[in-house]
Design an enzyme around this catalytic site. Sequence first.
Site, PDB file in Angstrom:
ATOM      1  N   SER A 293       0.845  -1.192   0.000  1.00  0.00           N
ATOM      2  CA  SER A 293       0.000   0.000   0.000  1.00  0.00           C
ATOM      3  C   SER A 293       0.874   1.233   0.000  1.00  0.00           C
ATOM      4  O   SER A 293       2.053   1.169   0.367  1.00  0.00           O
ATOM      5  CB  SER A 293      -0.873   0.026   1.248  1.00  0.00           C
ATOM      6  OG  SER A 293      -0.091   0.364   2.378  1.00  0.00           O
ATOM      7  N   ASP A 294       0.315   2.360  -0.409  1.00  0.00           N
ATOM      8  CA  ASP A 294       0.996   3.612  -0.114  1.00  0.00           C
ATOM      9  C   ASP A 294       0.805   3.855   1.387  1.00  0.00           C
ATOM     10  O   ASP A 294      -0.019   3.202   2.036  1.00  0.00           O
ATOM     11  CB  ASP A 294       0.434   4.770  -0.949  1.00  0.00           C
ATOM     12  CG  ASP A 294       1.392   5.966  -0.952  1.00  0.00           C
ATOM     13  OD1 ASP A 294       2.332   5.994  -0.130  1.00  0.00           O
ATOM     14  OD2 ASP A 294       1.204   6.892  -1.776  1.00  0.00           O
ATOM     15  N   TRP A 295       1.558   4.788   1.928  1.00  0.00           N
ATOM     16  CA  TRP A 295       1.579   4.969   3.389  1.00  0.00           C
ATOM     17  C   TRP A 295       0.211   5.443   3.905  1.00  0.00           C
ATOM     18  O   TRP A 295      -0.277   6.499   3.503  1.00  0.00           O
ATOM     19  CB  TRP A 295       2.700   5.943   3.751  1.00  0.00           C
ATOM     20  CG  TRP A 295       4.001   5.219   4.058  1.00  0.00           C
ATOM     21  CD1 TRP A 295       4.816   5.431   5.129  1.00  0.00           C
ATOM     22  CD2 TRP A 295       4.646   4.168   3.317  1.00  0.00           C
ATOM     23  NE1 TRP A 295       5.895   4.569   5.109  1.00  0.00           N
ATOM     24  CE2 TRP A 295       5.807   3.780   4.012  1.00  0.00           C
ATOM     25  CE3 TRP A 295       4.331   3.466   2.150  1.00  0.00           C
ATOM     26  CZ2 TRP A 295       6.666   2.781   3.574  1.00  0.00           C
ATOM     27  CZ3 TRP A 295       5.184   2.453   1.713  1.00  0.00           C
ATOM     28  CH2 TRP A 295       6.331   2.130   2.424  1.00  0.00           C
TER      29      TRP A 295
END
Length: 834
Positions: free
Chosen positions: A224-226
């Site tokens: 995932s992105d952060w």
Amino acid sequence: MDPVDVEKVLSELTLSEKVALTAGLDFWHTVPVPRLGIPSLRMSDGPNGIRGTKSFNSIPAACFPCATGLGATWDAELLTKVGKLMGEEAKAKGAHIILGPTINIQRSPLGGRGFESYSEDGVLSGTLAGHYCLGVKEEKVVATLKHFVCNDQEHDRLGVNSIVTQRALREIYLLPFQIALKMSSPGAIMTAYNKVNGIHVSEDKFILNDILRKEWGWKGLVMSDWYGTYSTSTAINAGQDLEMPGETKWRGYALEHAVSTHKVAPHVLDERVQNVLELVNLAAKSGVPENAPEKGLDRPEDRALLRRTASESIVLLKNEGSILPFDKSKPIAVIGPNSKISTYCGGGSAFLVPYYAVSPFEGVSAASSSEVRFAQGSYGHKELPVLGPLLKSPDGKPGYIFRTYNEPPSAENREAIDERHLLSSNTLLMDYINPKIKSETFYVDMEGTFTPEDSGIYDFSVTVVGSGKLYIDGELVVDNSKNQKRGTAFFSSGTVEVFGSKELKAGQTYKVLFQFGSTPTGDVPGREGSVFGPGAYRFAGCRRVALQDSIAQAVELASKTEQVVIFAGLNSDWESEGYDRENMDLPPGTDELISKVLAANPKAAVVIQSGTPVTMPWADEAQALVQAWYGGNETGNGIADVLFGDVNPSGKLPLTFPVRLQDNPSYLNYRSENGRVLYGEDVYVGYRFYEKTEKPVLFPFGHGLSYTTFTRSDLQLTTSKDNTVSLSLTVTNTGTRAGAEVVQVYVLPAPTNSINRPPRELKAFKKVVLQPGESKSVALDLDKKVATSFWNEIRDAWASEEGTYEVLVTGTGGKEDVLKAKFEVEKTAYWKGL
Ligand code: BGC
């Protein structure tokens, strides 16, 4: 780190261990399972350099030009070298995985992170990214393509629904990922924050499973992105292997429960875990130990590569009357806001502390053998410049002393529990850990002295996640501790910038004290949701200039000096993460400065530093104009190399510079409105739009001049049985200087094609270096099927339709010497896959 036996380990892991492996341990590490020999992997951001794990007091790193600068090199081989050095830098920081390259598309010139991606064109972007990843791979480090897909704006980035046709999705936005994957098969992909056609990409089975894994056959890890995971079962079932960062918000107990209630089937969880374990094995090849200490490299050969890359990225937009290159033996006047600061990098997660950063003034001064004069003209900052590096600590070193306390400043006899010497006063404290801190609420006093060079009124400012007060000689000048308002700083978690001012005298030494309180001491709305833990601070200041007086001084200098260069542009305040630019203009005062200096000395060269296009209302008046991006450590030297002719410019624009913001194809649809953004221009992004509508642009895609001249001739075209169209041509340097030419190959649609298509599309390119008078034969191959296809939505497949296709070969100088040839597609074919 030893590789693990994936099958065996998978059979031995408990359910809670499996679940733990699908989320991060902390901001930059994966979870280890020591009992089964599974190590913790480290990741680090990497579009233009490897920052390492520390935001607080971080270890300096090599900084390459921003991605649009790398895109402007059109040099695939150079990008492999860049990727290799990134791999080495990652090893120095103990990182197994690089969070880059970024290969989204600049739909609009306003994208806050537009500087982080290579190009508005998928072939250029994907090819360069593929070569970057090959370089990273040489070091056996893992690259991560991001952000998959359609994360092309910052506004409302976590929630915005990008509404895009399947055709545009395929031909424009997925294309760079497809090409880079085919070329280099990197180990990881990061999902975008946004939705595409109603579904968050991190939960989109169609994109993650049907396209990425099934159709493209990709076997790597999806992270995932952060904070870009928004569900438990849906994300796991869609194919998102790893939630980052840790500690988990969505997995842990919730995922165990989802497995036990059959929301997630055991074999699906196993697939996610298997991908994590395969990543461990891939990363183990790097030889980077677990939890390695972080250090810097900064070797002479790296400096040379950084300098070469900086100068190769520079695009000579105009050079009427051959004003450039300048003569080193004549005096030169350096003017403008970007002269004495090194604008080396854009903002947000791409930002890093460089080993060093050369300003344009320093670069010009080092190269010139004559007098270098200076006038500021105007300022270019959006927020005031950080004060930290201008302060002195008691030992006389630049910077300030940082002292931490458990008690507030009002407490008597409080004792410092930490003392450090710091330089930057723009700091995230999320990884500031000190065991002596007793609670989430703590305090820091930062102290240094400031001795101004000039007398006058000085403006100061404070921006925080937390609270902050700035005192000068005991007087409270800025108070940002109550009635706080939320702004865009610190990824939109901080306050707005709060100002104050004080009159200071030149040469007098003032005591500067900044009193900071951690996150809970602030009252900015929504601070509870802050991802910055202890908080963040920025204190800044500079002398207020009377713009008209300052411009008048610059004009005076320009009128008295034969050789003049103006350095202007944007910086990491204007182009950053979490917000887009509001307009395409240069900072206030800049256009006036440039126009007036050009009126006083029409031969003044203008150098613009920005990651994305800016409006240039004075462009017709400028005879010499250079686009220099954010050039990394060697910014100033790279620019000076081109200005003085030590390097012959060879950069070409990787994106169109429109005349006005209103001209760009996304103008009507660029920001989230009620949670959605319509990609209404469809496949007509960048040059595809301007050429189709014949709308004049300021500078077209692919444009860039040289100090020498080239011709192209003898285009030969042959088709082999495997459907490869082979092109060969001769390129000649007809001038008197060595230089590099970029051969650009475009394919036109067949007149018989069943749908409307862009007038031409880039399909291949190659850079060649030529000595004066030298000719070289250049060969390029096109995959006929790929080069002629569009996405057919009815067939749900690429369509290469039968017909006659024209090839155009261009290069420096654009319209001259355009070579043309034709080839046939005999039979319509549909295809899918990489
Ligand atoms: C960015 C990513 C980056 C991550 C870690 C996010 O805000 O979108 O590109 O890799 O932070 O810094």
